[in-house]
Design an enzyme around this catalytic site. Structure first.
Site, PDB file in Angstrom:
ATOM      1  N   ARG A  11      24.821 -87.576  37.091  1.00 27.20           N
ATOM      2  CA  ARG A  11      25.050 -86.199  36.699  1.00 27.20           C
ATOM      3  C   ARG A  11      24.770 -85.259  37.871  1.00 27.20           C
ATOM      4  O   ARG A  11      25.555 -84.391  38.182  1.00 27.20           O
ATOM      5  CB  ARG A  11      24.083 -85.879  35.561  1.00 27.20           C
ATOM      6  CG  ARG A  11      24.461 -84.712  34.780  1.00 27.20           C
ATOM      7  CD  ARG A  11      23.809 -84.612  33.441  1.00 27.20           C
ATOM      8  NE  ARG A  11      22.633 -85.412  33.208  1.00 27.20           N
ATOM      9  CZ  ARG A  11      22.192 -85.735  32.008  1.00 27.20           C
ATOM     10  NH1 ARG A  11      22.866 -85.342  30.962  1.00 27.20           N
ATOM     11  NH2 ARG A  11      21.096 -86.417  31.843  1.00 27.20           N
ATOM     12  N   ASP A  24      20.167 -93.497  37.370  1.00 26.95           N
ATOM     13  CA  ASP A  24      20.668 -92.542  38.368  1.00 26.95           C
ATOM     14  C   ASP A  24      19.884 -92.572  39.683  1.00 26.95           C
ATOM     15  O   ASP A  24      20.351 -92.057  40.685  1.00 26.95           O
ATOM     16  CB  ASP A  24      20.606 -91.112  37.809  1.00 26.95           C
ATOM     17  CG  ASP A  24      21.590 -90.884  36.677  1.00 26.95           C
ATOM     18  OD1 ASP A  24      22.421 -91.778  36.434  1.00 26.95           O
ATOM     19  OD2 ASP A  24      21.512 -89.825  36.039  1.00 26.95           O
ATOM     20  N   GLU A  58      30.255 -88.814  37.825  1.00 27.00           N
ATOM     21  CA  GLU A  58      30.652 -87.915  36.727  1.00 27.00           C
ATOM     22  C   GLU A  58      30.310 -86.455  37.034  1.00 27.00           C
ATOM     23  O   GLU A  58      30.938 -85.537  36.513  1.00 27.00           O
ATOM     24  CB  GLU A  58      29.965 -88.329  35.428  1.00 27.00           C
ATOM     25  CG  GLU A  58      28.448 -88.261  35.536  1.00 27.00           C
ATOM     26  CD  GLU A  58      27.705 -88.701  34.289  1.00 27.00           C
ATOM     27  OE1 GLU A  58      28.309 -88.748  33.217  1.00 27.00           O
ATOM     28  OE2 GLU A  58      26.504 -88.984  34.411  1.00 27.00           O
ATOM     29  N   HIS A  73      28.778 -95.866  29.535  1.00 33.50           N
ATOM     30  CA  HIS A  73      27.528 -96.528  29.143  1.00 33.50           C
ATOM     31  C   HIS A  73      27.498 -98.014  29.445  1.00 33.50           C
ATOM     32  O   HIS A  73      26.428 -98.627  29.329  1.00 33.50           O
ATOM     33  CB  HIS A  73      27.245 -96.259  27.664  1.00 33.50           C
ATOM     34  CG  HIS A  73      26.978 -94.809  27.402  1.00 33.50           C
ATOM     35  ND1 HIS A  73      27.983 -93.915  27.145  1.00 33.50           N
ATOM     36  CD2 HIS A  73      25.826 -94.099  27.410  1.00 33.50           C
ATOM     37  CE1 HIS A  73      27.465 -92.709  26.981  1.00 33.50           C
ATOM     38  NE2 HIS A  73      26.159 -92.790  27.140  1.00 33.50           N
ATOM     39  N   ARG A 105      45.666 -94.016  37.794  1.00 30.73           N
ATOM     40  CA  ARG A 105      45.020 -94.311  36.498  1.00 30.73           C
ATOM     41  C   ARG A 105      43.507 -94.172  36.663  1.00 30.73           C
ATOM     42  O   ARG A 105      42.985 -94.306  37.768  1.00 30.73           O
ATOM     43  CB  ARG A 105      45.325 -95.745  36.047  1.00 30.73           C
ATOM     44  CG  ARG A 105      46.793 -96.064  35.892  1.00 30.73           C
ATOM     45  CD  ARG A 105      47.419 -95.362  34.684  1.00 30.73           C
ATOM     46  NE  ARG A 105      48.823 -95.721  34.569  1.00 30.73           N
ATOM     47  CZ  ARG A 105      49.267 -96.777  33.898  1.00 30.73           C
ATOM     48  NH1 ARG A 105      48.414 -97.588  33.302  1.00 30.73           N
ATOM     49  NH2 ARG A 105      50.553 -97.036  33.844  1.00 30.73           N
ATOM     50  N   ARG A 122      24.767 -98.754  31.680  1.00 37.87           N
ATOM     51  CA  ARG A 122      23.383 -98.686  31.210  1.00 37.87           C
ATOM     52  C   ARG A 122      22.995 -99.890  30.365  1.00 37.87           C
ATOM     53  O   ARG A 122      21.810-100.129  30.122  1.00 37.87           O
ATOM     54  CB  ARG A 122      23.181 -97.417  30.367  1.00 37.87           C
ATOM     55  CG  ARG A 122      23.131 -96.143  31.152  1.00 37.87           C
ATOM     56  CD  ARG A 122      22.052 -95.212  30.647  1.00 37.87           C
ATOM     57  NE  ARG A 122      22.063 -94.979  29.245  1.00 37.87           N
ATOM     58  CZ  ARG A 122      22.352 -93.819  28.661  1.00 37.87           C
ATOM     59  NH1 ARG A 122      22.703 -92.793  29.398  1.00 37.87           N
ATOM     60  NH2 ARG A 122      22.270 -93.675  27.374  1.00 37.87           N
ATOM     61  N   MET A 152      28.434 -93.105  36.458  1.00 42.41           N
ATOM     62  CA  MET A 152      27.418 -92.133  36.046  1.00 42.41           C
ATOM     63  C   MET A 152      26.757 -91.487  37.258  1.00 42.41           C
ATOM     64  O   MET A 152      26.871 -91.968  38.381  1.00 42.41           O
ATOM     65  CB  MET A 152      26.403 -92.784  35.127  1.00 42.41           C
ATOM     66  CG  MET A 152      26.919 -92.870  33.690  1.00 42.41           C
ATOM     67  SD  MET A 152      25.657 -93.404  32.529  1.00 42.41           S
ATOM     68  CE  MET A 152      26.473 -93.052  30.974  1.00 42.41           C
ATOM     69  N   GLU A 164      13.581 -87.791  34.475  1.00 42.49           N
ATOM     70  CA  GLU A 164      13.152 -86.416  34.787  1.00 42.49           C
ATOM     71  C   GLU A 164      12.726 -85.632  33.543  1.00 42.49           C
ATOM     72  O   GLU A 164      11.761 -84.868  33.601  1.00 42.49           O
ATOM     73  CB  GLU A 164      14.277 -85.656  35.518  1.00 42.49           C
ATOM     74  CG  GLU A 164      15.607 -85.758  34.805  1.00 42.49           C
ATOM     75  CD  GLU A 164      16.602 -84.646  35.173  1.00 42.49           C
ATOM     76  OE1 GLU A 164      17.799 -84.903  35.114  1.00 42.49           O
ATOM     77  OE2 GLU A 164      16.167 -83.523  35.490  1.00 42.49           O
TER      78      GLU A 164
HETATM   79  O1  F6P Z   1      20.259 -90.097  32.909  1.00 45.54           O
HETATM   80  C1  F6P Z   1      20.985 -91.250  32.835  1.00 45.54           C
HETATM   81  C2  F6P Z   1      22.387 -90.976  32.349  1.00 45.54           C
HETATM   82  O2  F6P Z   1      23.009 -92.226  32.165  1.00 45.54           O
HETATM   83  C3  F6P Z   1      23.233 -90.072  33.241  1.00 45.54           C
HETATM   84  O3  F6P Z   1      23.808 -90.727  34.332  1.00 45.54           O
HETATM   85  C4  F6P Z   1      24.261 -89.572  32.276  1.00 45.54           C
HETATM   86  O4  F6P Z   1      24.797 -88.353  32.690  1.00 45.54           O
HETATM   87  C5  F6P Z   1      23.484 -89.407  31.017  1.00 45.54           C
HETATM   88  O5  F6P Z   1      22.393 -90.308  31.096  1.00 45.54           O
HETATM   89  C6  F6P Z   1      24.293 -89.676  29.779  1.00 45.54           C
HETATM   90  O6  F6P Z   1      23.498 -89.444  28.680  1.00 45.54           O
HETATM   91  P1  F6P Z   1      23.904 -89.785  27.178  1.00 45.54           P
HETATM   92  O7  F6P Z   1      23.843 -91.278  27.030  1.00 45.54           O
HETATM   93  O8  F6P Z   1      22.890 -89.103  26.365  1.00 45.54           O
HETATM   94  O9  F6P Z   1      25.292 -89.279  26.998  1.00 45.54           O
END
Ligand code: F6P
Length: 342
Positions: free
Chosen positions: A171, A127, A222, A272, A266, A275, A169, A103
């Site tokens: 946001r 996302d 998150e 990350h 817990r 990702r 993840m 985005e």
């Molecule tokens: O936009 C992808 C994303 O992985 C989101 O899910 C997450 O909130 C954000 O990037 C985290 O970004 P950064 O790696 O900059 O902390």
């Protein structure tokens, strides 16, 4: 022709597959020259670039991340940022730019296009929340990682009779939470689109106990927020696009659930891990299709456009439409699965 390529925003499995497809088809089929910019818009603003060749992009298809590097640089945060972009395009004698991003990167691409820069976009984000396309590459890989983690947490939750909270993840959109939670058989799923009531969450967990199930899995995006007390979770600095670093709903849930129910709880924050690493075959194929469509579109001068998956077909859509609104989880989808919660 000569085109610049950049990857911006959070990295994502499949970025290298797009770069490889653009470079291979660009050079082999169209006879183009491709220039790769370092670290997203930063490399364009600072004219930090190198030529991409078939040799330099060999072997990158299964590699996660991006060989070009990335950043969350916003060209509109700099005085005359668009001027610097134009200067680089002129200096390198580029016919246009191919911006691969989510985005923010594509939002900037669209503004630059409206300001007269020849640029088109390629949609990416784990996302899965970009408009204009049914799905973005990277999402499938993140989903696999999250689902595998939930499967693993299930067995240890059961052995120890614990509540395990998994923070994934997402946001603004709960696609990863909802789909990994459903696939992993989570007992409670919390998404940003639907603020939750902590008492309702605890009631679901207690109901499971009374039915003899002594463990539970809670999957929370998150960006999931309690209906009351949002400010308690707001934390951290903001980036150049104004996004706040989120405050850790998983650990908040852990404390609240334990205090309210007495059940040992817990939290695992996947962060990350979702990702990184190698893209799934589905993401590699989608990213490759986007790359092939992007280089053709650049050739045809379709600036201001973006390849998108519509059904099974790749189509070009306007960048302006893709970035107009985030594609969030429809509440009806969430409600459909809520029969399985608790
Ligand atoms: O936009 C992808 C994303 O992985 C989101 O899910 C997450 O909130 C954000 O990037 C985290 O970004 P950064 O790696 O900059 O902390």
């Amino acid at each position: 022709m000569r085109f610049g390529v950049l990857t911006g925003g959070g990295d994502c499995p499949g970025l290298n597959a797009v770069i490889r497809a653009v470079v291979r088809k660009g050079i082999d089929v169209h006879g183009d020259t491709l220039i790769g910019f370092r670290d997203g818009w930063r490399g364009v603003l600072e004219n930090e670039a190198e030529e991409l060749t078939i040799e330099s992009t060999r072997g990158i298809l299964p590699r996660g991340g991006t060989i070009l590097g990335t950043s969350r640089t916003n060209p509109y945060k700099l005085d005359d940022g668009p001027g610097f972009v134009r200067e680089t395009v002129a200096d390198l004698e580029l016919d246009g730019l191919i911006a691969i991003g989510g985005e923010d990167t594509l939002g900037a691409a669209n503004r630059l296009y409206e300001d007269g820069v020849p640029v088109l976009g390629v949609p990416k984000t784990i996302d899965n929340d970009l408009g204009g396309t049914d799905v973005t590459f990277g999402f499938d890989t993140a989903l696999h990682v999250a689902c595998q983690a939930i499967d693993r947490l299930h067995t240890t939750a059961e052995s120890h009779h614990r509540i395990l909270v998994v923070e994934v993840m997402g946001r603004h959109a709960g696609w990863i939470a909802l789909q990994s939670g459903v696939a992993g058989g989570a007992d409670v799923i919390l998404i940003p689109e639907r603020p939750f009531d902590i008492e309702e969450v605890c009631a679901m967990l207690e109901r499971r106990r009374t039915r003899g199930r002594r463990f539970s899995i809670v999957v929370a995006a998150e960006g999931a927020m309690p209906a009351e007390g949002e400010s308690a979770l707001a934390a951290g600095a903001t980036d150049e696009f104004g996004h706040r670093r989120l405050g850790g709903v998983g650990h908040w849930l852990e404390g609240e659930i334990e205090a309210r129910t007495g059940f040992e709880t817990r939290t695992t924050v996947l962060g990350h891990v979702q990702r990184g690493g190698t893209p799934t075959p589905r993401d590699r194929v989608l990213a490759t299709r986007f790359g092939l469509a992007a280089i053709d579109a650049a050739h045809d001068g379709r600036w201001g456009m973006m390849p998108a998956l519509r059904g099974t077909q790749i189509e070009l859509v306007a960048l302006a439409d893709a970035v107009a609104e985030l594609r969030t989880v429809p509440l009806a989808d969430y409600e459909e699965f809520s029969a399985l919660f608790g």
